[in-house]
Motif scaffolding. Structure first.
Motif, PDB file in Angstrom:
ATOM      1  N   SER A  92     -15.575 -11.013 -24.894  1.00 61.10           N
ATOM      2  CA  SER A  92     -15.495 -10.263 -23.978  1.00 61.10           C
ATOM      3  C   SER A  92     -14.492  -9.425 -23.592  1.00 61.10           C
ATOM      4  CB  SER A  92     -15.377 -11.252 -22.550  1.00 61.10           C
ATOM      5  OG  SER A  92     -14.279 -11.838 -22.486  1.00 61.10           O
ATOM      6  N   GLY A  93     -13.477  -9.661 -24.481  1.00 61.00           N
ATOM      7  CA  GLY A  93     -12.277  -8.639 -24.449  1.00 61.00           C
ATOM      8  C   GLY A  93     -11.431  -8.972 -23.093  1.00 61.00           C
ATOM      9  N   VAL A  94     -12.006  -9.957 -22.416  1.00 59.39           N
ATOM     10  CA  VAL A  94     -10.843 -10.055 -20.933  1.00 59.39           C
ATOM     11  C   VAL A  94      -9.763 -10.893 -21.455  1.00 59.39           C
ATOM     12  CG1 VAL A  94     -11.054 -11.070 -18.789  1.00 59.39           C
ATOM     13  CG2 VAL A  94     -13.092 -10.144 -19.729  1.00 59.39           C
ATOM     14  N   LYS A  95      -8.662 -10.168 -21.380  1.00 55.94           N
ATOM     15  CA  LYS A  95      -7.167 -10.722 -21.863  1.00 55.94           C
ATOM     16  C   LYS A  95      -7.037 -12.022 -20.965  1.00 55.94           C
ATOM     17  CE  LYS A  95      -6.433  -7.250 -24.856  1.00 55.94           C
ATOM     18  NZ  LYS A  95      -6.963  -7.706 -26.251  1.00 55.94           N
ATOM     19  N   VAL A  96      -7.208 -12.033 -19.771  1.00 52.40           N
ATOM     20  CA  VAL A  96      -6.808 -13.009 -18.887  1.00 52.40           C
ATOM     21  C   VAL A  96      -7.127 -14.353 -19.518  1.00 52.40           C
ATOM     22  CG1 VAL A  96      -8.808 -13.010 -16.983  1.00 52.40           C
ATOM     23  CG2 VAL A  96      -6.441 -13.765 -16.424  1.00 52.40           C
ATOM     24  N   LEU A  97      -8.441 -14.607 -20.124  1.00 52.26           N
ATOM     25  CA  LEU A  97      -8.853 -15.890 -20.723  1.00 52.26           C
ATOM     26  C   LEU A  97      -7.985 -16.314 -21.751  1.00 52.26           C
ATOM     27  CD1 LEU A  97     -12.541 -14.522 -21.509  1.00 52.26           C
ATOM     28  CD2 LEU A  97     -11.659 -16.315 -19.701  1.00 52.26           C
ATOM     29  N   GLY A  98      -7.076 -15.457 -22.372  1.00 49.75           N
ATOM     30  CA  GLY A  98      -6.026 -15.945 -23.179  1.00 49.75           C
ATOM     31  C   GLY A  98      -4.918 -16.719 -22.610  1.00 49.75           C
ATOM     32  N   ALA A  99      -5.033 -16.634 -21.085  1.00 52.46           N
ATOM     33  CA  ALA A  99      -3.869 -17.385 -20.530  1.00 52.46           C
ATOM     34  C   ALA A  99      -3.952 -18.736 -20.267  1.00 52.46           C
ATOM     35  CB  ALA A  99      -3.599 -16.838 -18.955  1.00 52.46           C
ATOM     36  N   ILE A 100      -5.465 -19.285 -20.509  1.00 42.86           N
ATOM     37  CA  ILE A 100      -5.689 -20.714 -20.203  1.00 42.86           C
ATOM     38  C   ILE A 100      -5.635 -21.217 -21.674  1.00 42.86           C
ATOM     39  CG2 ILE A 100      -6.919 -20.570 -18.426  1.00 42.86           C
ATOM     40  CD1 ILE A 100      -9.479 -20.780 -20.022  1.00 42.86           C
ATOM     41  N   THR A 101      -5.608 -20.589 -22.849  1.00 42.30           N
ATOM     42  CA  THR A 101      -5.602 -21.134 -24.388  1.00 42.30           C
ATOM     43  C   THR A 101      -4.533 -22.156 -24.368  1.00 42.30           C
ATOM     44  OG1 THR A 101      -6.929 -19.202 -25.091  1.00 42.30           O
ATOM     45  CG2 THR A 101      -5.789 -20.598 -26.688  1.00 42.30           C
ATOM     46  N   PRO A 102      -3.224 -22.020 -24.048  1.00 39.80           N
ATOM     47  CA  PRO A 102      -2.119 -22.821 -24.289  1.00 39.80           C
ATOM     48  C   PRO A 102      -2.237 -24.148 -23.674  1.00 39.80           C
ATOM     49  CG  PRO A 102      -1.360 -20.538 -23.675  1.00 39.80           C
ATOM     50  CD  PRO A 102      -3.053 -20.522 -23.438  1.00 39.80           C
ATOM     51  N   ILE A 103      -3.178 -24.233 -22.633  1.00 35.09           N
ATOM     52  CA  ILE A 103      -3.598 -25.475 -22.019  1.00 35.09           C
ATOM     53  C   ILE A 103      -4.147 -26.529 -23.240  1.00 35.09           C
ATOM     54  CG2 ILE A 103      -4.827 -26.921 -20.360  1.00 35.09           C
ATOM     55  CD1 ILE A 103      -4.551 -24.218 -18.521  1.00 35.09           C
TER      56      ILE A 103
END
Length: 124
Positions: A92-103
């Motif tokens: 998607s390219g939606v960068k905010v999705l990367g914020a949950i990756t560290p969980i």
């Protein structure tokens, strides 16, 4: 044991399928950066699919170990969050999705720590 063996096997199957999909179908659709993100998701999914299978067999030998059960859940849910968020980010390219990756990454760390604690106790 059966649940983690099934989850690990399904996750392993999906990681191979997604890896092939990324290498062939997405090669023309995603830029190099997004393909790298997708590949990272596949790599971690493959690794933790194998970890789930190991946990499944360890539970067979140590059925009363709640630490092993928790490790399995951490690997399973961690894969869903970590790899899933990377797949969604790449597509998607939606960068905010990367914020949950560290969980998901944190769950992986907890799973590995629980596995190490179990090993320490089992050998002691």
């Amino acid at each position: 044991m059966k649940l983690f063996l099934m989850l690990g096997s399904i996750s392993g199957f999906l990681s191979v399928a997604l890896g092939a999909f990324g290498a062939h179908a997405l090669k023309e659709k995603l830029d190099e950066y997004s393909l790298g993100i997708f590949h990272t998701g596949v790599t971690y999914q493959t690794t933790h699919a194998l970890a789930l299978i190991v946990v499944a067999f360890l539970i067979k030998w140590y059925p009363d170990s709640s630490g092993l059960t928790w490790a399995g859940w951490c690997f399973a849910i961690g894969t869903l969050i970590f790899s899933g968020s990377l797949y969604a980010l790449a597509a998607s390219g939606v960068k905010v999705l990367g914020a949950i990756t560290p969980i998901g990454g944190l769950l992986f760390l907890v799973g590995w720590a629980l596995l190490a604690i179990h090993a320490w106790k089992a050998v002691s």
